[in-house]
Write an enzyme that holds these catalytic residues in place. Structure first.
Site, PDB file in Angstrom:
ATOM      1  N   ASP A  13      -4.205  -0.199  -2.550  1.00 42.62           N
ATOM      2  CA  ASP A  13      -4.846  -0.939  -3.644  1.00 42.62           C
ATOM      3  C   ASP A  13      -6.177  -1.569  -3.228  1.00 42.62           C
ATOM      4  O   ASP A  13      -6.586  -2.613  -3.744  1.00 42.62           O
ATOM      5  CB  ASP A  13      -3.902  -2.024  -4.201  1.00 42.62           C
ATOM      6  N   LYS A  16      -9.600   2.333  -3.933  1.00 42.45           N
ATOM      7  CA  LYS A  16      -9.952   3.717  -3.585  1.00 42.45           C
ATOM      8  C   LYS A  16     -10.356   4.505  -4.830  1.00 42.45           C
ATOM      9  O   LYS A  16     -11.321   5.263  -4.805  1.00 42.45           O
ATOM     10  CB  LYS A  16      -8.749   4.418  -2.917  1.00 42.45           C
ATOM     11  N   GLY A  40      -1.293   4.212  -7.595  1.00 44.38           N
ATOM     12  CA  GLY A  40      -1.851   3.822  -8.886  1.00 44.38           C
ATOM     13  C   GLY A  40      -3.303   3.459  -8.667  1.00 44.38           C
ATOM     14  O   GLY A  40      -3.613   2.490  -7.980  1.00 44.38           O
ATOM     15  N   HIS A  41      -4.192   4.289  -9.190  1.00 46.66           N
ATOM     16  CA  HIS A  41      -5.627   4.082  -8.977  1.00 46.66           C
ATOM     17  C   HIS A  41      -6.273   3.749 -10.319  1.00 46.66           C
ATOM     18  O   HIS A  41      -6.309   4.578 -11.226  1.00 46.66           O
ATOM     19  CB  HIS A  41      -6.264   5.338  -8.367  1.00 46.66           C
ATOM     20  N   GLN A 223      -2.363   5.235  -0.930  1.00 46.54           N
ATOM     21  CA  GLN A 223      -1.789   4.162  -0.083  1.00 46.54           C
ATOM     22  C   GLN A 223      -2.837   3.659   0.920  1.00 46.54           C
ATOM     23  O   GLN A 223      -4.011   3.702   0.609  1.00 46.54           O
ATOM     24  CB  GLN A 223      -0.502   4.636   0.619  1.00 46.54           C
TER      25      GLN A 223
HETATM   26  P1  GDP Z   1      -6.443   1.814  -5.343  1.00 43.57           P
HETATM   27  O1  GDP Z   1      -4.972   2.057  -5.428  1.00 43.57           O
HETATM   28  O2  GDP Z   1      -6.937   1.691  -3.957  1.00 43.57           O
HETATM   29  O3  GDP Z   1      -7.239   2.816  -6.147  1.00 43.57           O
HETATM   30  O4  GDP Z   1      -6.683   0.401  -6.018  1.00 43.57           O
HETATM   31  P2  GDP Z   1      -6.057  -0.113  -7.402  1.00 43.57           P
HETATM   32  O5  GDP Z   1      -6.744   0.613  -8.515  1.00 43.57           O
HETATM   33  O6  GDP Z   1      -4.589  -0.080  -7.368  1.00 43.57           O
HETATM   34  O7  GDP Z   1      -6.457  -1.640  -7.347  1.00 43.57           O
HETATM   35  C1  GDP Z   1      -7.785  -2.055  -7.292  1.00 43.57           C
HETATM   36  C2  GDP Z   1      -8.100  -2.886  -8.537  1.00 43.57           C
HETATM   37  O8  GDP Z   1      -9.285  -3.618  -8.320  1.00 43.57           O
HETATM   38  C3  GDP Z   1      -8.355  -2.055  -9.788  1.00 43.57           C
HETATM   39  O9  GDP Z   1      -7.862  -2.758 -10.902  1.00 43.57           O
HETATM   40  C4  GDP Z   1      -9.877  -1.938  -9.853  1.00 43.57           C
HETATM   41  O10 GDP Z   1     -10.360  -1.804 -11.174  1.00 43.57           O
HETATM   42  C5  GDP Z   1     -10.286  -3.264  -9.277  1.00 43.57           C
HETATM   43  N1  GDP Z   1     -11.547  -3.268  -8.522  1.00 43.57           N
HETATM   44  C6  GDP Z   1     -12.070  -2.300  -7.728  1.00 43.57           C
HETATM   45  N2  GDP Z   1     -13.205  -2.740  -7.128  1.00 43.57           N
HETATM   46  C7  GDP Z   1     -13.381  -4.007  -7.537  1.00 43.57           C
HETATM   47  C8  GDP Z   1     -14.347  -5.021  -7.225  1.00 43.57           C
HETATM   48  O11 GDP Z   1     -15.262  -4.836  -6.442  1.00 43.57           O
HETATM   49  N3  GDP Z   1     -14.192  -6.239  -7.846  1.00 43.57           N
HETATM   50  C9  GDP Z   1     -13.166  -6.490  -8.711  1.00 43.57           C
HETATM   51  N4  GDP Z   1     -13.099  -7.697  -9.261  1.00 43.57           N
HETATM   52  N5  GDP Z   1     -12.246  -5.554  -9.028  1.00 43.57           N
HETATM   53  C10 GDP Z   1     -12.344  -4.351  -8.425  1.00 43.57           C
HETATM   54  P1  IMO Z   2      -2.190   3.145  -3.869  1.00 47.00           P
HETATM   55  O1  IMO Z   2      -2.564   4.593  -3.679  1.00 47.00           O
HETATM   56  C1  IMO Z   2       0.230  -0.235  -2.644  1.00 47.00           C
HETATM   57  C2  IMO Z   2       4.241   0.632  -1.113  1.00 47.00           C
HETATM   58  C3  IMO Z   2       5.440   0.171  -1.931  1.00 47.00           C
HETATM   59  C4  IMO Z   2       6.424  -0.095  -0.812  1.00 47.00           C
HETATM   60  C5  IMO Z   2       6.118   1.014   0.190  1.00 47.00           C
HETATM   61  C6  IMO Z   2       7.045   2.215   0.092  1.00 47.00           C
HETATM   62  O2  IMO Z   2      -2.275   2.684  -5.268  1.00 47.00           O
HETATM   63  O3  IMO Z   2      -2.914   2.287  -2.900  1.00 47.00           O
HETATM   64  P2  IMO Z   2       7.233   4.207  -1.658  1.00 47.00           P
HETATM   65  O4  IMO Z   2       7.496   4.190  -3.135  1.00 47.00           O
HETATM   66  O5  IMO Z   2       5.928   4.829  -1.286  1.00 47.00           O
HETATM   67  O6  IMO Z   2       8.369   4.764  -0.865  1.00 47.00           O
HETATM   68  O7  IMO Z   2       7.153   2.640  -1.256  1.00 47.00           O
HETATM   69  O8  IMO Z   2       4.785   1.419  -0.083  1.00 47.00           O
HETATM   70  N1  IMO Z   2       3.275   1.485  -1.849  1.00 47.00           N
HETATM   71  C7  IMO Z   2       2.066   1.068  -2.242  1.00 47.00           C
HETATM   72  N2  IMO Z   2       1.484  -0.154  -2.164  1.00 47.00           N
HETATM   73  N3  IMO Z   2      -0.459   0.791  -3.141  1.00 47.00           N
HETATM   74  C8  IMO Z   2       0.089   2.025  -3.196  1.00 47.00           C
HETATM   75  O9  IMO Z   2      -0.617   3.120  -3.549  1.00 47.00           O
HETATM   76  C9  IMO Z   2       1.430   2.200  -2.774  1.00 47.00           C
HETATM   77  N4  IMO Z   2       2.281   3.255  -2.715  1.00 47.00           N
HETATM   78  C10 IMO Z   2       3.399   2.799  -2.136  1.00 47.00           C
HETATM   79  O10 IMO Z   2       5.138  -0.984  -2.664  1.00 47.00           O
HETATM   80  O11 IMO Z   2       6.117  -1.315  -0.192  1.00 47.00           O
HETATM   81 MG    MG Z   3      -3.278   1.221  -6.282  1.00 40.14          MG
END
Ligand code: GDP
Ligand code: IMO
Ligand code: MG
Length: 425
Positions: A13, A16, A40-41, A223
């Site tokens: 999270d 990416k 979840g991106h 991840q």
């Molecule tokens: P990922 O799994 O690495 O793709 O990250 P996620 O999408 O799960 O979580 C990142 C969250 O931060 C998302 O809701 C993005 O829209 C948000 N985000 C990304 N870059 C920035 C930033 O520079 N500032 C803020 N405030 N939000 C951001």
């Molecule tokens: P993105 O790509 C954050 C965490 C779960 C749990 C552990 C194992 O959005 O960064 P699993 O279901 O993979 O067997 O769970 O990994 N986890 C993540 N945490 N971002 C993710 O993906 C994750 N995918 C799995 O919360 O701790």
């Molecule tokens: Mg994510």
């Protein structure tokens, strides 16, 4: 653009999806190499928000080819839903998405086993998985009993599937779980296989031919490094190699065709799920980071645990991934913090650790060594040029780069494409 691997440097999270979306503009192909729909991106394009789980975030750009590589585990029902959702919102996925015939399939019994195993673990041992069946599916892969996407669209799927469900049912019953309906799953997967078949191809040949033809690839990691099966905080990890090495094994592109590695790193730290987290803040500052950063899991909706930036993790990630540049995200979330802490090492039983120890007990018990910096306390949300940032914000970012030994490539100060300051990339 150079062939680039993009990894998450912390516990996932990091943003990416957003950075992939920005960089996808400059490449021909975006290839996901591991994980499944546990990811979840979230990507914001103008006022629209998209959450992608299996399809690479490059799909939001017209004319790009997206590949789900052999290293990914694919829940075909979830994938077809994701495709349908994107098509409904005006994106053409057909003709732009390839699913590797070597990728392994996630079935409902994997999800049921995942949930059942978690339920049986005592408090303190639960991993807090996403219950998407990721561990059991990778388990079948390495046990050599998995069903690959190529098998799913092949002739003897039904007999293989029946055998797998019957075995899973025996395990589920032994673990006090509910057995699954064999016929129902067979019917569901026979139908989904037909829908999936136009997307299935030999992605290994496709990617290597594309490289030969001078096309460029962006490898999308899911991840993060601390969730990597080998390098993360085992056993509180996911079941694949989220680190840069996974890009080769997860796509079939050899290491000497990869030009550079970009690490996505948040300006603070979050973790969703259980496991050690040395810089976690269980106070109002942690709450503030969660609130300002909207830190809720994009897949499960669970609140993410929040804490200070951990330079020990940053250094370790830089080392195991060979990070050339940081794409640092969410600096704006710290805008209102008065004094910011940075963890530079861990102290445990009188010993100082400046790299991640493999012993999870040390990570659970250690005390972070902090240095402090003044916060800038003005909004950075609308900044579009690095030079316009407050001096204290620049000093913080530069200190993080110095402590982790990696140059800054991109700085992100908001979720939208426009809030991306491109410095060296
Ligand atoms: P990922 O799994 O690495 O793709 O990250 P996620 O999408 O799960 O979580 C990142 C969250 O931060 C998302 O809701 C993005 O829209 C948000 N985000 C990304 N870059 C920035 C930033 O520079 N500032 C803020 N405030 N939000 C951001
Ligand atoms: P993105 O790509 C954050 C965490 C779960 C749990 C552990 C194992 O959005 O960064 P699993 O279901 O993979 O067997 O769970 O990994 N986890 C993540 N945490 N971002 C993710 O993906 C994750 N995918 C799995 O919360 O701790
Ligand atoms: Mg994510």
């Amino acid at each position: 653009m150079a062939n680039t691997v993009l990894i998450g440097a912390q516990w996932g999270d990091e943003g990416k999806g957003k950075i992939i979306d920005v960089l996808a503009e400059d490449v021909d192909i975006v290839a996901r190499y591991q994980g499944g729909n546990n990811a979840g991106h979230t990507v914001k394009v103008k006022d629209e928000q998209y959450v992608l789980h299996l399809i690479p975030s490059g799909i939001l750009h017209k004319g790009k080819t997206c590949v789900i590589g052999n290293g990914v585990v694919v829940d075909p029902v979830a994938l077809m839903q994701e495709i349908a959702e994107l098509e409904k919102r005006g994106f053409s996925v057909k003709g732009h998405l390839i699913v590797s015939d070597r990728a392994h399939t996630v079935f409902p019994f994997h999800g049921a086993l995942d949930a059942c195993r978690e339920a049986r673990l005592s408090e303190g041992r639960k991993i807090g998985t996403t219950k998407r069946g990721i561990g059991p599916s990778y388990g079948d892969k390495v046990s050599r009993v998995g069903i690959r996407i190529g098998d799913l669209v092949g002739d003897d799927l039904m007999s293989k599937l029946e055998g797998r469900i019957e075995e899973a049912n025996r395990v589920l019953v032994a673990l006090n779980g509910e057995p699954l309906d064999v016929e129902k799953i067979k019917d569901q997967y026979a139908a989904v296989a037909v829908k999936l078949s136009p997307y299935v191809a030999d992605s290994v040949v496709f990617l290597n031919k594309a490289l030969k033809d001078g096309k460029s690839i962006l490898f999308e990691g899911a991840q993060g490094t601390m969730l990597d099966i080998d390098f993360g905080t085992y056993p509180f990890v996911t079941s694949s190699n989220a680190t840069a090495g996974g890009a080769c094994t997860g796509t079939g592109v050899p290491p000497n065709r990869i030009d550079r590695v970009i690490g996505v790193i948040k300006a603070y730290t979050t973790r969703v799920g259980a496991g050690p987290f040395p810089t976690e803040l269980k106070d109002e500052t942690g709450e503030l980071l969660g609130k300002e950063g909207h830190e809720f899991g994009a897949t499960t909706g669970r609140p993410r645990r929040c804490g200070w930036f951990d330079a020990v993790i940053g250094r370790y990630s830089a080392m195991v991934n060979g990070v050339d540049y940081w794409a640092m995200t969410k600096l704006d979330v710290l805008d209102t913090v008065k004094t910011i802490h940075i963890c530079t090492a861990y102290r445990h039983n009188g010993k100082i650790y400046d790299s991640i120890p493999s012993d999870k007990r040390i990570l659970e018990e250690c005390v972070p060594v902090y240095e402090q910096m003044d916060g800038w306390q003005v909004s950075t949300k609308d900044v579009t040029d690095y030079n316009d940032l407050p001096d204290k914000a620049k000093a913080y970012v530069m200190r993080l780069c110095e402590l982790t030994g990696v140059d800054l490539g991109i700085l992100s100060v908001g979720p939208r494409r426009a809030s991306t300051l491109r410095i060296a990339i």
